[in-house]
Motif scaffolding. Structure first.
Motif: not given
Length: 488
Positions: A104-106, A145-161
């Motif tokens: 799913y999306e690679d 889970i994949y989509k949630f993480t994408l959204g969370y990273i973008k919405d919160n300007n996450i630089k590392e996980i």
């Protein structure tokens, strides 16, 4: 800098301690830590695969305790995995191969789901039709889970996980979300040395084989340094003494801290009658790993190799190979394979049932000493198993078949084809592999881990304290005590 740490297995307190330690370390580096927890919406959780309601409640209680008693500083952002139930996709997976190839999306979601189900069932060859609903549910959950993480990273300007493990469908998708957005991603797990944590950067799983090969190469280099050699030899020998049963790995000795390590050798017994019965035969010992342990894991998976599984390898040995007169193959199945079920257990039983007279099988549940077999045999074939390395140390020629983090060591020959296996059996060569390379594995396994506990105090194995307070929630302590009582 905003970073995210996913805390997905609070029930496993040692791994939960790793997440807490990494959170505190990053806070001390003036990073803003988003500590993200599950609220009973992850499927395939390895600590609670059957979604037991009591365990889910205990997990949430541990999360609450961690957030309010341990990470109580306001610098931490306490968040929860919030999955979008409106995401709905229909799947029609008809085979294991199709499941492993689904992306799913690679993101290799299908392979992660395969790894999850193999672990749950202890069966690498399960029927996809029987488990169709579970497959569909896990794929859909992984995509969410994949989509949630994408959204969370973008919405919160996450630089590392930071993600624990990374190979299953409940943790791996977050890694690929970070990869898609080109931010640094780290996988972590317990190290081999006491108080060690293994953290891998920008790889798909913590089990990344190329990373381990580089670390082994460094140990091999250090073994050539006269100022380091003696202490490294001592560490390596201690590991192999534990592995072979000469020394018991009691937790207080702190020799091997890796949580996935089991000392099967302490229950081994030498079967003198067996060797007396076959005293006039040349013995070639064959050892297997536990296939289901790493089935589908990148770097370990052999489904596209000449020997797709070690079951195929054993079938080749006894069905398609002419074994010389006066020779017997003794197949010692890995003790951990005693837990396998379903199609995998059926396949093992069928292989044993169809064995010719010159192939002898030692079943996984047997207490037959693997080390006595090494000592009595002429040569060894190892399918994915680290006992291939120990066989070299005990002075035997070894052929390794399969993949593992130690696959590039020069303590054995490596098979690239069925002909290599055939030639090894027929050859009179007694060439022994490189001793230092074999020793390097013992050093690595008992010391790996590039990070360590600096803020949490491990007062005894698996008991962690922060600022004199146990990180274990009261309900988790209660459940542990109940388990201890029921195990008596």
């Amino acid at each position: 800098m905003n970073i995210a740490i996913f805390s997905e297995v609070p029930l496993w307190i040692s791994h939960h301690a790793e997440a807490i330690e990494l959170a505190i370390q990053n806070i001390k580096k003036s990073k803003k830590v988003h500590f993200i927890s599950c609220k009973s919406n992850l499927l395939g959780c390895p600590a609670n695969p059957k979604k037991n309601l009591l365990l889910c409640a205990a997990c949430r209680a541990q999360t609450y305790y961690t957030n309010n008693k341990i990470l109580k500083d306001k610098k931490y952002i306490k968040a929860y995995i919030d999955l979008d139930s409106s995401v709905k996709i229909n799947f029609n997976i008809s085979s294991i191969e199709e499941l492993q190839n689904y992306k799913y999306e690679d993101a290799p979601i299908g392979n992660m789901v395969y790894s999850t189900i193999v672990t749950e069932l202890n069966d690498s060859f399960f029927d996809t039709n029987i488990h169709k609903k579970r497959i569909n549910d896990l794929i859909l959950n992984a995509i969410r889970i994949y989509k949630f993480t994408l959204g969370y990273i973008k919405d919160n300007n996450i630089k590392e996980i930071y993600i624990w493990n990374g190979r299953r469908s409940c943790d791996g998708p977050s890694i690929y979300a970070a990869k898609k957005l080109n931010i640094d991603h780290f996988t972590f797990i317990s190290g081999g040395g006491y108080n060690k944590i293994l953290v891998r950067k920008n790889v798909g799983t913590v089990h990344d084989v190329p990373s381990a090969i580089k670390e082994l190469d460094k140990i091999k280099y250090n073994l050539k340094d006269p100022t380091k050699r003696e202490s490294l030899i001592d560490r390596g020998n201690k590991f192999f003494s534990v592995a072979s049963g000469k020394k018991e790995n009691k937790s207080e000795n702190k020799e091997i801290n890796y949580l996935g390590y089991y000392q099967f050798s302490r229950n081994y017994k030498v079967d003198t009658e067996f060797f007396q019965k076959h005293k006039n035969k040349k013995i070639i010992a064959v050892f297997t790993g536990t296939y289901s342990e790493f089935a589908g894991v990148p770097g370990y998976d052999t489904s596209k190799d000449f020997c797709k599984t070690f079951y195929d390898g054993i079938e080749f040995l006894q069905d398609d190979l002419t074994i010389p007169s006066g020779v017997i193959l003794v197949v010692r199945w890995h003790p951990n394979s005693r837990h396998i079920n379903g199609g995998e257990k059926e396949r093992l039983n069928k292989i044993i049932k169809n064995a010719p007279n010159n192939v002898v099988h030692i079943r996984p549940e047997s207490d037959f000493s693997s080390y006595s077999l090494i000592d009595k045999c002429q040569k060894v074939i190892g399918f994915g198993s680290s006992i291939s390395i120990e066989s070299c140390l005990r002075g035997k020629p070894v052929l390794f078949v399969g993949r593992n983090m130690f696959q590039d060591l020069k303590c054995f020959e490596t098979a690239k084809s069925h002909n290599d296996i055939k030639n090894f059996i027929l050859s009179d060569s007694n060439e022994i592999g490189n001793y230092d390379d074999a020793l390097a594995w013992g050093v690595y396994f008992s010391s790996f881990g590039n990070n360590s506990f600096k803020n949490l105090d491990q007062i005894e194995p698996k008991e962690f304290y922060y600022e004199n307070k146990s990180i274990r929630a009261p309900i988790i302590s209660l459940l542990r005590n109940i388990k201890r009582l029921t195990d008596l």
